[in-house]
Design a protein around this motif. Structure first.
Motif, mmCIF file in Angstrom:
data_model
loop_
_atom_site.group_PDB
_atom_site.id
_atom_site.type_symbol
_atom_site.label_atom_id
_atom_site.label_comp_id
_atom_site.label_asym_id
_atom_site.label_seq_id
_atom_site.Cartn_x
_atom_site.Cartn_y
_atom_site.Cartn_z
ATOM 1 N N PRO A 17 14.541 98.218 18.156
ATOM 2 C CA PRO A 17 13.213 98.765 18.497
ATOM 3 C C PRO A 17 13.140 99.391 19.887
ATOM 4 N N PHE A 18 13.936 98.910 20.823
ATOM 5 C CA PHE A 18 13.934 99.511 22.161
ATOM 6 C C PHE A 18 14.624 100.872 22.145
ATOM 7 N N VAL A 19 15.668 101.003 21.324
ATOM 8 C CA VAL A 19 16.316 102.299 21.132
ATOM 9 C C VAL A 19 15.317 103.282 20.528
ATOM 10 N N VAL A 74 15.778 112.061 33.828
ATOM 11 C CA VAL A 74 16.834 111.070 34.043
ATOM 12 C C VAL A 74 16.346 109.681 33.667
ATOM 13 N N VAL A 75 15.074 109.384 33.967
ATOM 14 C CA VAL A 75 14.547 108.033 33.753
ATOM 15 C C VAL A 75 14.598 107.619 32.282
ATOM 16 N N PRO A 76 13.915 108.341 31.369
ATOM 17 C CA PRO A 76 13.964 107.910 29.965
ATOM 18 C C PRO A 76 15.347 108.057 29.350
ATOM 19 N N PHE A 77 16.104 109.084 29.782
ATOM 20 C CA PHE A 77 17.429 109.295 29.215
ATOM 21 C C PHE A 77 18.357 108.135 29.551
ATOM 22 N N PHE A 78 18.311 107.667 30.805
ATOM 23 C CA PHE A 78 19.156 106.557 31.225
ATOM 24 C C PHE A 78 18.811 105.296 30.449
ATOM 25 N N PHE A 79 17.519 104.991 30.333
ATOM 26 C CA PHE A 79 17.138 103.763 29.644
ATOM 27 C C PHE A 79 17.357 103.858 28.138
ATOM 28 N N MET A 80 17.329 105.068 27.605
ATOM 29 C CA MET A 80 17.668 105.244 26.201
ATOM 30 C C MET A 80 19.154 104.927 25.985
ATOM 31 N N LEU A 81 20.008 105.419 26.879
ATOM 32 C CA LEU A 81 21.433 105.105 26.786
ATOM 33 C C LEU A 81 21.677 103.614 26.963
ATOM 34 N N LEU A 82 20.949 103.008 27.897
ATOM 35 C CA LEU A 82 21.094 101.573 28.127
ATOM 36 C C LEU A 82 20.690 100.780 26.881
ATOM 37 N N SER A 83 19.637 101.240 26.204
ATOM 38 C CA SER A 83 19.204 100.581 24.969
ATOM 39 C C SER A 83 20.271 100.689 23.888
ATOM 40 N N PHE A 84 20.943 101.837 23.809
ATOM 41 C CA PHE A 84 22.037 101.991 22.844
ATOM 42 C C PHE A 84 23.169 101.008 23.155
ATOM 43 N N VAL A 85 23.473 100.829 24.442
ATOM 44 C CA VAL A 85 24.527 99.886 24.832
ATOM 45 C C VAL A 85 24.135 98.462 24.440
ATOM 46 N N LEU A 86 22.893 98.078 24.745
ATOM 47 C CA LEU A 86 22.419 96.746 24.366
ATOM 48 C C LEU A 86 22.444 96.561 22.849
ATOM 49 N N PHE A 87 22.106 97.617 22.129
ATOM 50 C CA PHE A 87 22.103 97.574 20.669
ATOM 51 C C PHE A 87 23.511 97.296 20.141
#
Length: 240
Positions: free
Chosen positions: A135-137, A113-126
């Protein structure tokens, strides 16, 4: 035998296959943690520390606490010892350290859940902030792929490189700014990402993985000493 593993379970063996309530609490914990910047901006240090404490509590409440074996069979204990899952009699047990973690993703959903959530959050920020956030994505995509695509033993052998990758890669966006003398706007995000990524990698390589087939299903547990746990449970009986 029961007493031996119960003592080992006190801080040395954790249940990784988590019940639904633990997965729900973990998701809330990660969501709260991701809002730390907004809370700091709107509520100051008091709100910041309150949110960190709430997140820490939820992480603890959603984590495996210990593993015990008694005449009732295998019991996985979560959330500071409050939530108990009785798996029943142990039928088969195996060290799954040679398997890719990707094959165990169902049992590791609570951790993923941890990396998956922050990966989705990075996509939103992108999508909002544009290419500078890419680069965060890429960071979470690379880290997610590495941890799932290689066997546990291979990750342990390359732990030093993974730690460096987790810590340093989030700072890659700062290089063009440093070269041009411009102010880097993503310092907080880079620091937060590197710390979360390092913690994520550390959590994978700091334990071993044992698969258990019990009366009530298959479970994954995470000891520091897999062979000792396997011996306590009755031997390596499970196939590939």
């Amino acid at each position: 035998m029961g007493e031996q593993l119960a003592v080992m379970g006190m801080g040395k063996t954790w249940g990784l296959s988590a019940p639904g309530i633990a997965l729900f609490l973990r998701f809330i914990a990660v969501a709260l943690l991701s809002s730390v910047g907004w809370v700091m901006e709107n509520y100051g240090p008091a709100g910041y520390f309150a949110l960190l404490l709430a997140s820490a509590f939820l992480f603890g409440a959603s984590s495996g606490w210990k593993v015990e074996v008694s005449e009732k069979g295998l019991t996985l204990i979560y959330g500071f010892g409050i939530l108990r899952v009785n798996a029943g009699e142990v039928l088969e047990v195996k060290n799954v350290g040679e398997l890719k973690l990707g094959r165990l993703w169902r049992d590791l959903a609570n951790s993923l859940v941890v990396p998956f959530f922050f990966m989705l959050l990075s996509f939103v920020l992108f999508s909002v902030k544009g290419f500078l956030v890419f680069p965060f994505v890429a960071y979470w995509l690379v880290l997610y792929w590495i941890t799932l695509a290689f066997p546990v033993r291979a990750l342990k052998e390359r732990a030093g490189r993974l730690f460096l990758l987790a810590l340093l890669l989030p700072w890659a966006p700062s290089v063009p700014f440093a070269a041009s003398g411009m102010e880097f706007q993503w310092f907080g995000l880079s620091l937060f990402t590197s710390l979360i990524g390092f913690w994520f990698v550390l959590s994978w390589v700091s334990m071993e993985y044992v698969g258990v087939l019990a009366e009530k299903g298959r479970f994954l547990i995470g000891p520091h000493d897999a062979e000792r746990v396997i011996k306590a449970l009755g031997g390596d009986l499970c196939e590939g």
